[in-house]
Scaffold this active site. Structure first.
Site, short mmCIF file in Angstrom:
data_model
loop_
_atom_site.label_atom_id
_atom_site.label_comp_id
_atom_site.label_asym_id
_atom_site.label_seq_id
_atom_site.Cartn_x
_atom_site.Cartn_y
_atom_site.Cartn_z
N HIS A 404 -9.28 -9.34 -19.41
CA HIS A 404 -9.37 -10.60 -20.13
C HIS A 404 -8.09 -11.02 -20.09
O HIS A 404 -8.03 -12.32 -20.78
CB HIS A 404 -10.40 -10.83 -20.91
CG HIS A 404 -11.46 -11.75 -21.46
ND1 HIS A 404 -11.04 -12.66 -20.79
CD2 HIS A 404 -12.28 -12.05 -22.44
CE1 HIS A 404 -12.01 -13.74 -21.20
NE2 HIS A 404 -12.76 -13.78 -22.11
N ASP A 408 -9.70 -15.52 -17.20
CA ASP A 408 -10.36 -16.01 -18.07
C ASP A 408 -12.32 -15.92 -17.91
O ASP A 408 -12.27 -15.80 -16.44
CB ASP A 408 -9.95 -17.23 -17.81
CG ASP A 408 -8.67 -17.92 -18.83
OD1 ASP A 408 -8.02 -17.12 -19.54
OD2 ASP A 408 -7.77 -18.91 -17.38
#
Length: 433
Positions: A404, A408
């Site tokens: 992450h 995204d």
């Protein structure tokens, strides 16, 4: 006669150290030229080290589990001729004395005589708590042993008849210590269905070495560095499974049997073609993302020694059958311990699958320093509504994790949804964009 020192060679580009896995020779043994003397492990790959000369082993530079630096002395041999240790040059160091050996060879020091001390008033009192009790006869029928509710529950859970447990508390009350002593002495328990007959207090020490150590280091790095997000999606595999069965039934002689993996690999190639930033390596120290044009898919494989990840290089240039053949070849090499370091490194994205034991949902650990991993869960027949009725469908979940820090959640969802669409409409896998 001379001495020849064999040093740990450079077993791979960029490798500074390796773990000593196994000695193939003993000290005092004679070895021939090119005979394997030891095996070492680096990056999950085991490398065999041959002897470049013939001679007699007079020293070994470590024990299995030791991590040796490249260029450090591995063995010392006595050879005909001058050898490679020059006169006056300090040879490889002798092995350090082991603590156990030093302790055994060291003469015991005389202990100072103790002066007579006045015995404690408690010295004559026998200690009973914690000691193994003498065999006890059952208490009389109807006689209720004295014990607290907690002790009674613990005894009942273990299937112990408290009438057989000697009590050392006031008025013969049975304490937790009395139960411990009863268990430690191997006291018999009552015949209670499902009861634990005897407590096992053994503790086995298992050294973390070899492949297990490498796996631990890899998992630790992934846990410390990556901030993961896991995305799970249900996929209807009915059409693909029908196609796979038909292709296997009509496949040409010499072609491998198709599993799900080749289809998934081809779907991933298409998906990362549209999102190349998922086919990448993240150098978090330099803060640079290396997006690869070639799709090198790691396929996690369970072996007798632990988890390995052989790599199918350039999956974008392989068709369905070629992917299947390469997966089969690499998996077999990994299970037999014959996979090379090159075959176990260089992946840009990974697939992990537990097959029939895949569970409903998993949370795959990203193969650091990659940024994405696709997890395959088990397939099962479930009822699904088609608009007018429930019909049986072959359903499987994909559990995929992403770094992450650089991927995204939206991009992760788009990627998985694209793979889902391709697997549910398998003809699209074979159509060029």
């Amino acid at each position: 006669m001379g001495e020849h020192v064999i040093k740990l060679p450079d077993v791979g580009e960029g490798v500074a150290e390796a773990e000593l896995v196994e000695w193939m020779i003993e000290t005092g043994a004679n070895v021939r030229e090119d005979e394997i003397i030891a095996s070492v492990m680096t990056d999950k790959a085991t490398v065999e080290i041959p002897s470049p000369v013939e001679g007699k082993i007079i020293w070994r530079g470590g024990e299995p589990g030791d991590v040796l630096a490249v260029g450090s002395p591995l063995v010392r041999l006595e050879v005909d001729g001058a050898g490679n240790v020059k006169p006056g040059e300090t040879p490889a160091p002798e092995p350090k004395e082991k603590p156990e050996e030093a302790k055994a060879e060291k003469a015991p020091e005389p202990k100072p005589e103790k002066t007579a001390e006045k015995p404690s008033p408690k010295a004559d009192k026998p200690k009973t708590n914690g000691a193994a009790p003498a065999p006890a006869m059952p208490r009389a029928e109807g006689e209720k042993p004295l014990a607290s509710p907690a002790v009674r529950k613990r005894a009942a859970d273990a299937g112990v008849d408290l009438r057989r447990v000697p009590g050392t508390g006031p008025a013969g009350r049975i304490t937790h210590e009395d139960l411990d002593a009863f268990f430690d002495s191997g006291g018999e328990t009552a015949s209670v269905p499902g009861a634990v007959l005897r407590r096992n207090t053994s503790v086995a020490e298992v050294p973390v070495r070899g492949l297990r150590r490498k796996i631990a280091e890899k998992m630790q790095a992934a846990h410390e560095r990556i901030v993961p997000i896991t995305y799970v999606e249900e996929v209807d595999m009915t059409a693909l499974e029908d196609l796979r069965a038909e292709l296997n039934k009509t496949r040409k002689e010499g072609r491998p049997k198709l599993t799900l993996l080749p289809f998934l690999m081809r779907a991933m190639v298409k998906a990362v073609g549209e999102q190349p930033h998922l086919n990448a390596i993240y150098d978090d120290e330099a803060e640079v993302i290396h997006q690869h044009g070639g799709v090198h898919i790691g396929v996690a494989a369970q072996t007798p020694t632990g988890l390995m990840v052989p790599v199918v290089k350039h999956a974008e240039a392989r068709d369905l059958w070629d992917c299947a053949a390469e997966v089969a070849r690499l998996s077999e090499a990994a299970k037999e311990g014959k996979a090379s370091r090159e075959e176990l490194s260089g992946s840009t994205i990974t697939i992990t699958s537990l097959g029939a034991m895949g569970g409903i949902v998993t949370t795959p650990v990203i193969n650091h320093p990659e940024v994405a991993i696709v997890g395959v869960n088990k397939m099962q027949v479930l009822p699904r509504w088609n608009g007018s009725e429930f019909t049986p469908r072959k359903i499987m979940n994909l559990s995929s994790s992403f770094d992450h820090r650089v991927i995204d959640g939206w991009d992760a969802a788009v990627f998985v949804q694209r793979i889902k669409s391709l697997l549910e409409n398998p003809a699209m896998i074979f159509i060029e964009s």
